[in-house]
Design an enzyme around this catalytic site. Structure first.
Site, mmCIF file in Angstrom:
data_model
loop_
_atom_site.group_PDB
_atom_site.id
_atom_site.type_symbol
_atom_site.label_atom_id
_atom_site.label_comp_id
_atom_site.label_asym_id
_atom_site.label_seq_id
_atom_site.Cartn_x
_atom_site.Cartn_y
_atom_site.Cartn_z
ATOM 1 N N GLU A 161 -4.447 3.787 6.584
ATOM 2 C CA GLU A 161 -4.194 3.563 4.897
ATOM 3 C C GLU A 161 -4.959 4.563 3.828
ATOM 4 O OE1 GLU A 161 -5.448 -0.537 3.603
ATOM 5 O OE2 GLU A 161 -6.525 0.291 1.749
ATOM 6 N N ARG A 166 0.805 -1.531 0.328
ATOM 7 C CA ARG A 166 0.046 0.280 -0.071
ATOM 8 C C ARG A 166 0.884 1.184 -0.266
ATOM 9 N NH1 ARG A 166 -2.433 -3.758 -0.893
ATOM 10 N NH2 ARG A 166 -4.022 -4.087 -0.068
ATOM 11 N N SER A 179 -10.568 -0.787 4.081
ATOM 12 C CA SER A 179 -9.581 -0.515 5.447
ATOM 13 C C SER A 179 -8.652 1.289 5.723
ATOM 14 C CB SER A 179 -8.868 -1.322 5.409
ATOM 15 O OG SER A 179 -9.443 -2.979 5.398
HETATM 16 C C1 FAD Z 1 -15.195 -0.862 0.055
HETATM 17 C C2 FAD Z 1 -14.218 -0.471 0.390
HETATM 18 C C3 FAD Z 1 -13.344 -1.807 -0.041
HETATM 19 C C4 FAD Z 1 -11.642 -1.883 -0.439
HETATM 20 N N1 FAD Z 1 -11.524 -2.329 -0.072
HETATM 21 C C5 FAD Z 1 -10.233 -2.504 -0.729
HETATM 22 C C6 FAD Z 1 -9.284 -3.630 -1.125
HETATM 23 O O1 FAD Z 1 -9.408 -4.541 -1.212
HETATM 24 N N2 FAD Z 1 -7.728 -3.305 -1.298
HETATM 25 C C7 FAD Z 1 -7.356 -1.989 -1.319
HETATM 26 O O2 FAD Z 1 -5.910 -2.078 -1.965
HETATM 27 N N3 FAD Z 1 -7.999 -1.030 -1.289
HETATM 28 C C8 FAD Z 1 -9.235 -1.460 -1.123
HETATM 29 N N4 FAD Z 1 -10.287 0.369 -0.922
HETATM 30 C C9 FAD Z 1 -9.596 0.923 -0.801
HETATM 31 C C10 FAD Z 1 -9.371 2.297 -2.410
HETATM 32 O O3 FAD Z 1 -10.398 1.481 -2.833
HETATM 33 C C11 FAD Z 1 -8.556 1.858 -3.191
HETATM 34 O O4 FAD Z 1 -7.136 2.317 -2.208
HETATM 35 C C12 FAD Z 1 -8.021 2.704 -4.339
HETATM 36 O O5 FAD Z 1 -7.232 2.206 -4.958
HETATM 37 C C13 FAD Z 1 -8.266 4.001 -4.242
HETATM 38 O O6 FAD Z 1 -8.528 4.940 -6.078
HETATM 39 P P1 FAD Z 1 -10.113 5.779 -5.497
HETATM 40 O O7 FAD Z 1 -9.480 5.793 -7.436
HETATM 41 O O8 FAD Z 1 -10.898 6.406 -4.967
HETATM 42 O O9 FAD Z 1 -8.311 7.330 -5.028
HETATM 43 P P2 FAD Z 1 -9.341 7.875 -4.300
HETATM 44 O O10 FAD Z 1 -9.394 7.664 -3.304
HETATM 45 O O11 FAD Z 1 -9.767 9.193 -5.586
HETATM 46 O O12 FAD Z 1 -6.980 8.515 -3.959
HETATM 47 C C14 FAD Z 1 -6.730 8.153 -3.037
HETATM 48 C C15 FAD Z 1 -5.201 8.838 -3.210
HETATM 49 O O13 FAD Z 1 -4.531 8.286 -4.562
HETATM 50 C C16 FAD Z 1 -4.431 9.806 -5.117
HETATM 51 N N5 FAD Z 1 -4.620 8.996 -6.380
HETATM 52 C C17 FAD Z 1 -5.804 8.911 -7.391
HETATM 53 N N6 FAD Z 1 -5.561 9.047 -8.741
HETATM 54 C C18 FAD Z 1 -4.325 9.469 -8.698
HETATM 55 C C19 FAD Z 1 -4.081 9.352 -9.994
HETATM 56 N N7 FAD Z 1 -4.322 9.768 -10.986
HETATM 57 N N8 FAD Z 1 -2.233 9.500 -9.742
HETATM 58 C C20 FAD Z 1 -1.367 10.282 -8.762
HETATM 59 N N9 FAD Z 1 -2.318 9.982 -7.180
HETATM 60 C C21 FAD Z 1 -3.876 9.480 -7.956
HETATM 61 C C22 FAD Z 1 -5.745 10.169 -4.740
HETATM 62 O O14 FAD Z 1 -4.534 11.759 -4.519
HETATM 63 C C23 FAD Z 1 -4.723 9.540 -2.901
HETATM 64 O O15 FAD Z 1 -4.055 10.254 -2.660
HETATM 65 C C24 FAD Z 1 -11.743 -0.188 -0.786
HETATM 66 C C25 FAD Z 1 -12.214 1.241 0.098
HETATM 67 C C26 FAD Z 1 -13.590 0.535 -0.257
HETATM 68 C C27 FAD Z 1 -14.575 1.862 0.159
#
Ligand code: FAD
Length: 301
Positions: free
Chosen positions: A293, A175, A223
């Protein structure tokens, strides 16, 4: 002075950005105050132009689906760049390789890879974010991890210049992804193996199984804490007696102790206070420091 007045945007962008956009609408916790400027690019070139003209003192916050973001109640001073619904192309490049833009939801990549007979990409269905977010977080599920499949990424720097990078340019861990400062992902080329036998039913089964142990469907960020070496954050939180702990309208999930739920009217401040209380209690009871995280951004109300 509001950012609307203080940000001197080029005319072509001044008319296209949105102002005072509630970040609660763009995060899976459904909390967060307003972003001064909210920009959804037309494509990567448009985004590069936007970055070029954005005043140098403004640090943009890139977001995908906001599924790992706690935005504080005072919101974001500056510019939010939203890739979701913008950078959305997904294509197969060769027998084993695909290319996807940063705004593509991970679930779409998982399903399309199954259709293409490529795997293991099913784990991406467990990540309710975009590819950009998954690259930033090295998101993973069910033993799979995003960066294990990365061949190259295309990034934009703060001046809008494009660079192509390889995994060797990053320090990648559980992560965590550390690379050159002030660069953001616009596209990645990923490699999978041929897996012609995998059916989309596999994805449905994995998601169904997850529903039994996680509060899927409720407002959360997944998480909250990473697992410390050799331990599970959820188990540490549960054994510290914190399941169900509530501040305002936010509580530690009864189903999975590493989830914090917004029951409908929580403030970001409630969630942040709960995070701090969980962290300090686990440190006192178990002598272990938990690290978030989720990314906490923005200013307090
Ligand atoms: C119900 C639920 C279950 C989940 N299960 C998991 C799981 O099993 N495993 C897991 O790893 N995560 C899980 N997550 C967390 C989340 O989905 C992940 O961390 C995911 O990768 C975040 O993606 P996002 O597009 O929503 O990013 P955001 O939440 O919009 O951003 C997260 C971070 O990434 C950065 N970011 C976003 N886009 C870019 C880009 N293009 N370039 C550079 N930086 C960027 C943002 O600035 C921020 O710092 C879960 C979340 C939920 C709500």
């Amino acid at each position: 002075m509001s950012a609307q007045r203080s940000l001197d945007l080029a005319p072509e962008f001044a008319s296209r950005v949105l102002h005072d956009v509630s970040m609660a609408k763009h995060t899976s916790w459904h909390v967060g105050g307003p972003a001064d400027i909210f920009f959804t690019p037309r494509d990567a070139l448009d985004l590069a132009s936007f970055l070029r003209q954005l005043p140098a003192e403004v640090a943009p916050l890139w977001i995908g689906l906001g599924s790992n973001l706690l935005v504080r109640d005072g919101g974001i001073r500056g510019a939010v760049i939203s890739t979701h619904g913008a950078l959305g192309s997904l294509e197969r490049l060769s027998a084993n390789r695909i290319q996807a833009e940063a705004g593509v939801p991970c679930g779409r990549i998982a399903r399309q890879c199954v259709k293409w007979g490529l795997g293991p990409a099913e784990f991406l269905a467990g990540i309710p974010g975009t590819l950009g977010g998954a690259l930033a977080m090295n998101a993973g599920a069910w033993g799979g991890e995003t960066w294990r499949h990365v061949i190259e990424v295309d990034v934009l720097d703060r001046r809008g210049a494009r660079h192509t990078r390889t995994p060797a340019d990053y320090r990648i861990g559980y992560r965590t992804v550390q690379g050159p400062d002030d660069e953001w992902f616009i596209r990645a080329r990923l490699e999978f193996e041929r897996a012609p036998g995998v059916k989309t039913q596999v994805i449905r089964d994995l998601l169904d199984k997850r529903k039994q142990t996680q509060p899927i469907g409720e407002w959360s960020c997944g998480s909250v804490f990473t697992n410390p070496p050799g331990a599970h954050a959820a188990q540490l939180i549960e054994s510290a007696g914190l399941k169900g702990l509530r501040i305002g309208d936010a509580s530690v999930s009864d189903k999975h102790a590493n989830f914090i739920i917004n029951h409908g009217h929580a403030l970001a401040a409630d969630i942040e206070a709960l995070i701090e209380q969980v962290r300090s209690t686990v440190a006192r009871v178990h002598g272990i420091d938990l690290h978030t995280e989720v990314r906490i951004v923005g200013v307090p109300a």
